[in-house]
Scaffold this motif. Structure first.
Motif, short mmCIF file in Angstrom:
data_model
loop_
_atom_site.label_atom_id
_atom_site.label_comp_id
_atom_site.label_asym_id
_atom_site.label_seq_id
_atom_site.Cartn_x
_atom_site.Cartn_y
_atom_site.Cartn_z
N ALA A 51 -26.79 -22.26 -28.75
CA ALA A 51 -26.04 -23.49 -28.96
C ALA A 51 -24.55 -23.27 -28.66
CB ALA A 51 -26.22 -23.98 -30.40
N TRP A 58 -24.07 -23.10 -24.84
CA TRP A 58 -24.14 -24.44 -24.24
C TRP A 58 -22.87 -25.24 -24.53
CZ3 TRP A 58 -26.61 -26.58 -20.50
CH2 TRP A 58 -27.84 -26.05 -20.10
N ARG A 59 -22.36 -25.16 -25.75
CA ARG A 59 -21.15 -25.91 -26.11
C ARG A 59 -19.95 -25.40 -25.32
NH1 ARG A 59 -18.59 -30.30 -26.74
NH2 ARG A 59 -17.07 -30.33 -28.41
N GLU A 116 -20.22 -26.77 -21.82
CA GLU A 116 -19.82 -28.19 -21.79
C GLU A 116 -18.31 -28.34 -21.86
OE1 GLU A 116 -21.88 -29.86 -25.11
OE2 GLU A 116 -23.77 -30.04 -24.04
N LEU A 117 -17.66 -27.55 -22.70
CA LEU A 117 -16.20 -27.63 -22.82
C LEU A 117 -15.52 -27.17 -21.53
CD1 LEU A 117 -15.76 -26.32 -26.47
CD2 LEU A 117 -15.37 -28.66 -25.65
#
Length: 87
Positions: free
Chosen positions: A42, A45-46, A49-50
């Protein structure tokens, strides 16, 4: 990744989040140890995305054609280096 490369985190999450995640892990047949894997995934993935959002923000004034041209130029350079015939 080798187990010895791991670091220990102490994090706090709301009780509701803890219950939801542990219920999900149990329902899908995952074990208690999979909690760390889930959190690491997680976080990756974050971060992805950032980074994508930041790259988009920096390139708002750049046209898609300019981006594609830059990618093509970079690919040409890498391919030329990689497939250069030895002398």
């Amino acid at each position: 990744m080798d187990e010895s490369d791991n670091v220990r985190w102490t994090i706090s999450v709301p009780k509701e989040t803890d219950v939801a995640l542990r219920t999900f892990l149990a329902r899908t047949g995952l074990k208690k140890g999979n909690l760390s894997e889930f959190v690491a995934d997680a976080v990756r993935w974050r971060l992805f995305e950032l980074n994508v959002s930041a790259a988009r923000a920096v390139n708002t004034d750049v046209t898609s054609e300019e981006i594609e041209d830059s990618i093509e130029e970079a690919l040409k350079e890498v391919r030329a280096e990689r497939f250069r015939k030895p002398v």
